[in-house]
Design a protein around this motif. Sequence first.
Motif, PDB file in Angstrom:
ATOM      1  N   VAL A  70       0.845  -1.189   0.000  1.00  0.00           N
ATOM      2  CA  VAL A  70       0.000   0.000   0.000  1.00  0.00           C
ATOM      3  C   VAL A  70       0.883   1.244   0.000  1.00  0.00           C
ATOM      4  O   VAL A  70       2.000   1.222   0.516  1.00  0.00           O
ATOM      5  CB  VAL A  70      -0.953  -0.006   1.215  1.00  0.00           C
ATOM      6  N   GLN A  71       0.389   2.318  -0.586  1.00  0.00           N
ATOM      7  CA  GLN A  71       1.128   3.571  -0.608  1.00  0.00           C
ATOM      8  C   GLN A  71       1.015   4.306   0.721  1.00  0.00           C
ATOM      9  O   GLN A  71       0.050   4.113   1.466  1.00  0.00           O
ATOM     10  CB  GLN A  71       0.610   4.469  -1.730  1.00  0.00           C
ATOM     11  N   PRO A  72       2.001   5.139   1.050  1.00  0.00           N
ATOM     12  CA  PRO A  72       1.892   5.949   2.269  1.00  0.00           C
ATOM     13  C   PRO A  72       0.584   6.727   2.293  1.00  0.00           C
ATOM     14  O   PRO A  72       0.160   7.292   1.282  1.00  0.00           O
ATOM     15  CB  PRO A  72       3.096   6.878   2.184  1.00  0.00           C
ATOM     16  N   GLY A  73      -0.045   6.744   3.463  1.00  0.00           N
ATOM     17  CA  GLY A  73      -1.331   7.395   3.611  1.00  0.00           C
ATOM     18  C   GLY A  73      -2.511   6.490   3.334  1.00  0.00           C
ATOM     19  O   GLY A  73      -3.655   6.873   3.611  1.00  0.00           O
ATOM     20  N   ASN A 116      -5.018   2.776   9.185  1.00  0.00           N
ATOM     21  CA  ASN A 116      -5.187   3.965   8.361  1.00  0.00           C
ATOM     22  C   ASN A 116      -3.942   4.841   8.441  1.00  0.00           C
ATOM     23  O   ASN A 116      -3.120   4.703   9.342  1.00  0.00           O
ATOM     24  CB  ASN A 116      -6.412   4.762   8.816  1.00  0.00           C
ATOM     25  N   SER A 117      -3.833   5.766   7.502  1.00  0.00           N
ATOM     26  CA  SER A 117      -2.706   6.705   7.467  1.00  0.00           C
ATOM     27  C   SER A 117      -1.380   5.970   7.601  1.00  0.00           C
ATOM     28  O   SER A 117      -0.508   6.353   8.383  1.00  0.00           O
ATOM     29  CB  SER A 117      -2.854   7.750   8.577  1.00  0.00           C
ATOM     30  N   LEU A 118      -1.221   4.939   6.819  1.00  0.00           N
ATOM     31  CA  LEU A 118      -0.032   4.102   6.923  1.00  0.00           C
ATOM     32  C   LEU A 118       1.228   4.857   6.530  1.00  0.00           C
ATOM     33  O   LEU A 118       1.218   5.690   5.619  1.00  0.00           O
ATOM     34  CB  LEU A 118      -0.188   2.853   6.065  1.00  0.00           C
ATOM     35  N   VAL A 122       4.576  -0.684   3.113  1.00  0.00           N
ATOM     36  CA  VAL A 122       4.104   0.667   2.827  1.00  0.00           C
ATOM     37  C   VAL A 122       5.198   1.380   2.047  1.00  0.00           C
ATOM     38  O   VAL A 122       6.263   1.690   2.592  1.00  0.00           O
ATOM     39  CB  VAL A 122       3.764   1.433   4.105  1.00  0.00           C
ATOM     40  N   SER A 123       4.946   1.631   0.781  1.00  0.00           N
ATOM     41  CA  SER A 123       5.977   2.190  -0.086  1.00  0.00           C
ATOM     42  C   SER A 123       5.346   2.861  -1.291  1.00  0.00           C
ATOM     43  O   SER A 123       4.268   2.474  -1.746  1.00  0.00           O
ATOM     44  CB  SER A 123       6.940   1.094  -0.558  1.00  0.00           C
ATOM     45  N   SER A 124       6.043   3.873  -1.810  1.00  0.00           N
ATOM     46  CA  SER A 124       5.623   4.525  -3.037  1.00  0.00           C
ATOM     47  C   SER A 124       6.056   3.739  -4.263  1.00  0.00           C
ATOM     48  O   SER A 124       5.614   4.004  -5.364  1.00  0.00           O
ATOM     49  CB  SER A 124       6.212   5.934  -3.121  1.00  0.00           C
TER      50      SER A 124
END
Length: 120
Positions: free
Chosen positions: A12-15, A83-85, A118-120
């Motif tokens: 999942v992406q940050p946030g 949430n808000s990972l 959690v990464s872009s």
Amino acid sequence: QVQVVESGGGLVQPGGSLRLSCAASGSGFGINTMGWYRQAPGKQRELVATITAGGSTNYADSVKGRFTISRDNAKNTVYLQMNSLKPEDTAVYYCNAAIPVSQRATRNYWGQGTQVTVSS
């Protein structure tokens, strides 16, 4: 006999958000406290959140306000809404369940773990 099985991990992406599930089975005496722990590479396994059979919760300071633990006693299932990972949340997440194995004995059981990245 006793099984603790996690699901819901992924990339999942940050946030972003993820919801983890953990189902415990194999006890004829119900399930006591259940919780989530995580371990990142090179770090110690740490507590994330716990919830008692009565619904009392406890959270690590690092996840307060972002993560929510809940449970469905009828299904012997615990959930972790994240949430808000943040990238620092990246870890293998493990479910733990305190399961009575007799009228007098309770043992801790661990799931196999599910990877959260959690990464872009």
